[in-house]
Structures are given as structure tokens and as C-alpha cells.
Design a protein around this motif. Structure first.
Motif, mmCIF file in Angstrom:
data_model
loop_
_atom_site.group_PDB
_atom_site.id
_atom_site.type_symbol
_atom_site.label_atom_id
_atom_site.label_comp_id
_atom_site.label_asym_id
_atom_site.label_seq_id
_atom_site.Cartn_x
_atom_site.Cartn_y
_atom_site.Cartn_z
ATOM 1 N N GLU A 43 41.618 1.677 -44.781
ATOM 2 C CA GLU A 43 42.258 1.786 -46.084
ATOM 3 C C GLU A 43 41.709 2.976 -46.859
ATOM 4 N N LEU A 44 40.371 3.141 -46.781
ATOM 5 C CA LEU A 44 39.757 4.265 -47.488
ATOM 6 C C LEU A 44 40.221 5.589 -46.879
ATOM 7 N N LEU A 45 40.361 5.598 -45.563
ATOM 8 C CA LEU A 45 40.827 6.807 -44.878
ATOM 9 C C LEU A 45 42.229 7.176 -45.344
ATOM 10 N N VAL A 46 43.116 6.167 -45.402
ATOM 11 C CA VAL A 46 44.491 6.399 -45.868
ATOM 12 C C VAL A 46 44.474 6.884 -47.306
ATOM 13 N N PHE A 47 43.599 6.264 -48.133
ATOM 14 C CA PHE A 47 43.514 6.685 -49.539
ATOM 15 C C PHE A 47 43.103 8.144 -49.645
ATOM 16 N N VAL A 48 42.064 8.525 -48.886
ATOM 17 C CA VAL A 48 41.576 9.914 -48.966
ATOM 18 C C VAL A 48 42.673 10.880 -48.544
ATOM 19 N N GLY B 75 42.153 -6.563 -51.694
ATOM 20 C CA GLY B 75 41.989 -7.170 -50.376
ATOM 21 C C GLY B 75 42.364 -8.640 -50.349
ATOM 22 N N HIS B 76 42.373 -9.234 -51.512
ATOM 23 C CA HIS B 76 42.609 -10.669 -51.640
ATOM 24 C C HIS B 76 44.060 -11.016 -51.290
ATOM 25 N N PRO B 77 44.300 -12.158 -50.607
ATOM 26 C CA PRO B 77 45.674 -12.522 -50.257
ATOM 27 C C PRO B 77 46.576 -12.674 -51.469
ATOM 28 N N ASP B 78 46.037 -13.136 -52.602
ATOM 29 C CA ASP B 78 46.861 -13.309 -53.801
ATOM 30 C C ASP B 78 47.358 -11.987 -54.355
ATOM 31 N N ALA B 79 46.632 -10.894 -54.060
ATOM 32 C CA ALA B 79 46.995 -9.602 -54.634
ATOM 33 C C ALA B 79 48.369 -9.145 -54.155
ATOM 34 N N SER C 121 38.471 -2.233 -50.109
ATOM 35 C CA SER C 121 37.759 -1.094 -49.540
ATOM 36 C C SER C 121 37.852 0.164 -50.383
ATOM 37 N N VAL C 122 38.853 0.282 -51.256
ATOM 38 C CA VAL C 122 38.928 1.457 -52.121
ATOM 39 C C VAL C 122 38.593 1.023 -53.544
ATOM 40 N N PRO C 123 37.463 1.512 -54.090
ATOM 41 C CA PRO C 123 37.080 1.073 -55.442
ATOM 42 C C PRO C 123 38.032 1.602 -56.508
ATOM 43 N N LEU C 124 38.079 0.875 -57.622
ATOM 44 C CA LEU C 124 38.967 1.261 -58.723
ATOM 45 C C LEU C 124 38.696 2.659 -59.267
ATOM 46 N N PRO C 125 37.427 3.077 -59.465
ATOM 47 C CA PRO C 125 37.199 4.428 -60.012
ATOM 48 C C PRO C 125 37.820 5.541 -59.169
ATOM 49 N N TYR C 126 38.013 5.328 -57.860
ATOM 50 C CA TYR C 126 38.666 6.355 -57.043
ATOM 51 C C TYR C 126 40.083 6.606 -57.546
ATOM 52 N N TYR C 127 40.801 5.506 -57.780
ATOM 53 C CA TYR C 127 42.174 5.644 -58.276
ATOM 54 C C TYR C 127 42.192 6.291 -59.651
ATOM 55 N N LEU C 128 41.269 5.840 -60.535
ATOM 56 C CA LEU C 128 41.232 6.407 -61.886
ATOM 57 C C LEU C 128 40.903 7.892 -61.835
ATOM 58 N N GLY C 129 39.960 8.264 -60.946
ATOM 59 C CA GLY C 129 39.598 9.667 -60.820
ATOM 60 C C GLY C 129 40.761 10.511 -60.327
ATOM 61 N N LEU C 130 41.469 10.016 -59.303
ATOM 62 C CA LEU C 130 42.634 10.744 -58.779
ATOM 63 C C LEU C 130 43.679 10.912 -59.871
ATOM 64 N N SER C 131 43.909 9.831 -60.624
ATOM 65 C CA SER C 131 44.882 9.890 -61.707
ATOM 66 C C SER C 131 44.478 10.937 -62.743
ATOM 67 N N ALA C 132 43.181 10.996 -63.067
ATOM 68 C CA ALA C 132 42.698 11.972 -64.045
ATOM 69 C C ALA C 132 42.905 13.394 -63.539
ATOM 70 N N VAL C 133 42.622 13.610 -62.241
ATOM 71 C CA VAL C 133 42.797 14.951 -61.672
ATOM 72 C C VAL C 133 44.264 15.360 -61.750
ATOM 73 N N LEU C 134 45.172 14.446 -61.400
ATOM 74 C CA LEU C 134 46.606 14.764 -61.444
ATOM 75 C C LEU C 134 47.037 15.064 -62.881
#
Lengths: 171, 101
Positions: free
Chosen positions: A4-9, A123-127, B2-15
Motif C-alpha cells: 500500500e505504501l509503495l502504491v501511495f509513493v 486497514g480496518h474492515p469497517d473503513a 500502512s500509509v500514515p495520515l500526515p503523508y496524505y496531508l503533506g501531499l495535499s499541501a505540496v499540490l
């Protein structure tokens, strides 16, 4: 490093690249195409956040409807030779750089201070339930019913306004 | 998760910052318009990220309204661009200064 992190990056890098390309391109059509790529990256990020409905809407409304309109207007105005549009890089660029630095400092400060430990995490199923058409639609037609109706009026007003503005003066 | 919230906030700020740069430095009114769309989208990303991390659907409903407003803005804004181009024969915002005195 999880998948997931890889896809995000990957998606984040693509989103930033297309955004920068959009600002730097001299040709307006190339800017529009870069922006469409950016919208697709954002749709992917929405999917990563389990917002299925918004991912579809992002592609359909932004990459579809809005960008078609933009490209159509670029074609209509025939801006082929606008590439040599006088682009000044003076006080405004300095101002932009200053604003961005200030903004960056503020954002880093805010992001570093953000600590969310409660609630449902992706990651939670409810999400996965939150972003569905059913759940977003339920919120739109109950809690946000009045804003939804107002949005309908806004779109009607926008259609009429756009027609009147773009219409040729007959007198 | 696996992806923390600050990553999304940071990306949003950069955009958002890239959108600000576009609005302040570009002279083509259509590119300025597209930069505004970019900023709207970066805010949408923040809203979706918070909505997803807090488990609250309100953020996504808000993004729905932002998209509707962006569509209305696109229609009216581009109609304005066409009307301006018909009068001034240019899309350079330095030459569109009839509201200045």
C-alpha cells in the motif's frame, strides 16, 4: 515497505510530477493533459483511502466533464500561437516563492502536530463501508439534504449564467 | 494501516502550493483556471483522508459539494474567458485590466 505504501509513493510522485508539468508547460493543451493525469492519480489515492464513489466521480466529473470543457475552450479560442505569451518572472514570482515558503513552514508544523489515534483507520474492515455509494448517498440525502438541494440550484444558476455570458450580443 | 495520515496531508499541501505558484506566475488565464482546479483537488484529498481516517462520511459528502461547485465554476469561468476573449482578443491576464483604474 508494504504494497500500500509503495502504491501511495508511486501515485504521489506521479501526482506531483503531473502538477509541476501542468504549471511549467508553455502549451495550454499540454497543461490540460497533465492536469488530467493528475486527476487520475488523485482518483487512485481516493481508492487507496477506500473512497470508491469519489474515485469514480473524480474521473467522471473532473477528468471527464470539466477537462473536456477546458480543452474545448482552448480549441475554440485557437490558442496555438499563445506559446510565446509574455511570461514575466518579476515581483510576482518572488511573491509566489515567499508565499509558498511560508505555507510550507506552516504545513510542516501542522502535519507534524497531527496525531490521530482514534476512529477507523483505512486497514480496518469497517473503513471500506464509509466510501460506498450507499453510505455517502445516505449522508447526502439525510444530513446534507438542504446543501444538496442548494447545489442543484447552484448548478442551474451556473448553466443559465454560462449561457448568458458566452452568448453573442445581438444588438 | 500502512500509509500514515500526515503523508496524505503533506501531499495535499505540496499540490496546493504548486497550484498557488501556478496562479501567481502564469499569465495564461486558462492555465490560472486549471491551477485553481488543482488547489480544489488538493483540498479534496485532505477531506477524503480525514474522512477515511476518522471513519466519518461527512468529509466525503463535503467533497461531493466541492466537486459540484467546481463544475459550476468551470462552466461560468470558461464562459467568462470566452466573453473576455471576444472583447479583448487575448487570454493574457496582464492585458485584461478593465477593472483596474
Amino acid at each position: 515497505m508494504s504494497t500500500e505504501l509503495l502504491v501511495f509513493v508511486f501515485l504521489a510522485a506521479a501526482a506531483i510530477t503531473t502538477a509541476v508539468a501542468m504549471v511549467l508547460q508553455r502549451n495550454a493543451v499540454m497543461s490540460a493533459i497533465s492536469l488530467i493525469g493528475n486527476f487520475f492519480c488523485l482518483a487512485g489515492l481516493y481508492l487507496l483511502l477506500r473512497a470508491q464513489l469519489l474515485a469514480v466521480l473524480e474521473v467522471a466529473v473532473y477528468a471527464g466533464a470539466i477537462m473536456v470543457l477546458v480543452v474545448f475552450v482552448i480549441m475554440l479560442l485557437n490558442l496555438g500561437d499563445e506559446e510565446k505569451l509574455a511570461e514575466r518572472y518579476g515581483i510576482r514570482t518572488l511573491l509566489a516563492a515567499g508565499a509558498v515558503v511560508l505555507f510550507g513552514v506552516e504545513v510542516v508544523y501542522l502535519v507534524m502536530g497531527t496525531k490521530i489515534t482514534s476512529g477507523i483507520l483505512p486497514g480496518h474492515p469497517d473503513a471500506a463501508v464509509i466510501g460506498t455509494v450507499e453510505s455517502v448517498g445516505m449522508a447526502l440525502f439525510t444530513r446534507f439534504l438542504l446543501p444538496l438541494q442548494a447545489t442543484g440550484m447552484l448548478l442551474l444558476a451556473a448553466v443559465i449564467g454560462a449561457l448568458i455570458l458566452a452568448k453573442k450580443r445581438t444588438n | 494501516m500502512s500509509v500514515p495520515l500526515p503523508y496524505y496531508l503533506g501531499l495535499s499541501a505540496v499540490l496546493f502550493a504548486i497550484g498557488v505558484i501556478g496562479v501567481l506566475t502564469r499569465r495564461n488565464v486558462i492555465v490560472v483556471f486549471m491551477s485553481i482546479e488543482l488547489m480544489l483537488n488538493s483540498v479534496n484529498l485532505t477531506l477524503v483522508a480525514y474522512s477515511s481516517f476518522l471513519g466519518d462520511v461527512s468529509g466525503q459528502a463535503l467533497v461531493f459539494f466541492v466537486m459540484a461547485v467546481a463544475a459550476a465554476e468551470a462552466a461560468v469561468g470558461l464562459a467568462l474567458v470566452i466573453a473576455l476573449f471576444r472583447n479583448k482578443q487575448t487570454v493574457n491576464i496582464d492585458q485584461i485590466n478593465i477593472l483596474k483604474w
